[in-house]
Enzyme design. Sequence first.
Site, mmCIF file in Angstrom:
data_model
loop_
_atom_site.group_PDB
_atom_site.id
_atom_site.type_symbol
_atom_site.label_atom_id
_atom_site.label_comp_id
_atom_site.label_asym_id
_atom_site.label_seq_id
_atom_site.Cartn_x
_atom_site.Cartn_y
_atom_site.Cartn_z
ATOM 1 N N HIS A 70 -1.749 6.192 9.188
ATOM 2 C CA HIS A 70 -0.523 5.563 7.536
ATOM 3 C C HIS A 70 -1.237 3.706 7.767
ATOM 4 O O HIS A 70 -1.689 3.223 6.806
ATOM 5 C CB HIS A 70 0.826 5.619 8.387
ATOM 6 C CG HIS A 70 1.074 5.079 7.304
ATOM 7 N ND1 HIS A 70 2.324 4.308 6.873
ATOM 8 C CD2 HIS A 70 1.571 4.930 5.927
ATOM 9 C CE1 HIS A 70 2.740 3.485 6.149
ATOM 10 N NE2 HIS A 70 2.655 3.899 5.193
ATOM 11 N N GLU A 73 -4.491 3.572 6.491
ATOM 12 C CA GLU A 73 -4.304 3.101 5.194
ATOM 13 C C GLU A 73 -4.285 2.078 4.424
ATOM 14 O O GLU A 73 -4.050 1.521 3.651
ATOM 15 C CB GLU A 73 -3.159 4.197 4.938
ATOM 16 C CG GLU A 73 -2.746 4.551 3.427
ATOM 17 C CD GLU A 73 -1.904 5.244 2.941
ATOM 18 O OE1 GLU A 73 -1.352 4.377 2.194
ATOM 19 O OE2 GLU A 73 -0.710 5.961 3.634
ATOM 20 N N HIS A 74 -2.876 1.186 4.920
ATOM 21 C CA HIS A 74 -3.111 -0.379 4.549
ATOM 22 C C HIS A 74 -3.929 -0.291 4.869
ATOM 23 O O HIS A 74 -4.710 -1.537 4.014
ATOM 24 C CB HIS A 74 -1.856 -0.533 5.032
ATOM 25 C CG HIS A 74 -0.073 -0.084 4.825
ATOM 26 N ND1 HIS A 74 0.244 -1.013 4.044
ATOM 27 C CD2 HIS A 74 0.177 1.196 5.244
ATOM 28 C CE1 HIS A 74 1.368 0.179 4.004
ATOM 29 N NE2 HIS A 74 1.135 1.106 4.406
ATOM 30 N N GLU A 150 8.418 -1.240 6.404
ATOM 31 C CA GLU A 150 8.805 0.412 5.878
ATOM 32 C C GLU A 150 8.944 1.389 6.548
ATOM 33 O O GLU A 150 10.020 2.271 6.052
ATOM 34 C CB GLU A 150 7.184 0.826 5.197
ATOM 35 C CG GLU A 150 7.538 1.770 4.796
ATOM 36 C CD GLU A 150 5.160 2.347 4.458
ATOM 37 O OE1 GLU A 150 5.555 3.599 3.545
ATOM 38 O OE2 GLU A 150 4.965 1.406 3.930
#
Length: 446
Positions: A70, A73-74, A150
Amino acid sequence: MVRALALSAALMAATPLAASEGHEAVTTFTLDNGMDVVVIEDHRAPVVQHMVWYRAGSADEPVGSSGVAHFLEHLLFKGTDTLAPGEFSATVAANGGTDNAFTSYDYTAYFQRVAADRLELMMRMEADRMRNIRLNYEDIATERDVILEERNQRTDNSPRALFGEQMSASQYLNHRYGVPIIGWRHEMETLDMEDALSFYQTHYAPNNAILVVTGDVEPDEVKSLAEQYYGVIPANPDLPERVRSQEPPQTAERRLTYKDARVSQPYVQRSYLAPERDPGEQEKAAALFLLAELLGGSTTSYLNEKLQFEQQKVVYTGAFYRGVSLDDTTFDLIVVPAAGVSLQEAEDALDQVVADFIAEGVNEEDLDRIKMQLRASQTYARDNVDGIGNRYGRALTSGLTIEDVQAWPDILQAVTGDEIIAAAREVIQPETSVTGWLMRDDEVTQ
């Protein structure tokens, strides 16, 4: 089970699958560097969705680096050799489109939805960041703070999310599905440049990716563009086999209570280890899918009729089966007790009603109604370009084939009541279960 991930032998050359018998018009081919391409035509609107799916998700992360899939992905929205940080999304927006990305256990996907005549631009930019990402230590520090925030917002500030983490961690004794996709906080805090680049250089390669293009496109045009932009990227000759730690036999029922002062509504959740959809053998998964629909898929489901309306012991019931998965998944039940009903009373009532359902067998009228609703929803789903791309991408990165995707509706229609009860007896076993109570701090456990 771990399976070799391939679309099918039909992908060795451009292969059209006609839009017949309710199926989409699908064309597939494989580039010389091993990248699989799926084209799904829909010429009713001049719109296209361009998606790149990597066969790499959080369950493929190295031990000790949870959250790196993840995190990466950022980072892919940072710069490349030709694009400044943020320029990718700004370019999509300037061309009237939208873009985003998402990470799951079994895949990471990047997509853009734009006018059909902007497809080439999307391919050029996405191919660029497949191998040409450029990061600096400021990017690492900034995005690490972003993913930690997040986690704060979506997980740490949500008792339900924290409870769900504990349920998954208890369900999986050895498999990486027991680790949250976003990562454990203490490991997220240590993610660095080396972690991100190692995952990128290992998994972000054309021979580990599937291009899914849906909408107002011609297969020959997509093939030409794909060869021009993706076909020139070298394959990773050292791409590791997709091998994961597997579950040992589960032989002990597990229970947990999660208490939090912020809980507004206590509830009981039960999960069972369950088989996923397997290529060429989807019948058992179809039976479990229909079992979930019959037990808790609507306000007229068996659990709701018995527990909410007849006994008035709960205010909500649910049953869920997540069949699209590379490895064993779960079958879940949830009941939210009514006022004055304890969690123990709600759990006991749930167990009794499920036992009654298995003993009585499936009501054929209910099964026929659900099958009719599924036929209707599958017809409507063909109007959703976004949904079609997601349906094929999730399936293919989870080990299924195009033939499996297209056979699924007919397999569902062929499932019998006896097969549903047989699947229920196999899966609903105490020794493979986790029962969780989400509670307020001031509640007692009995």
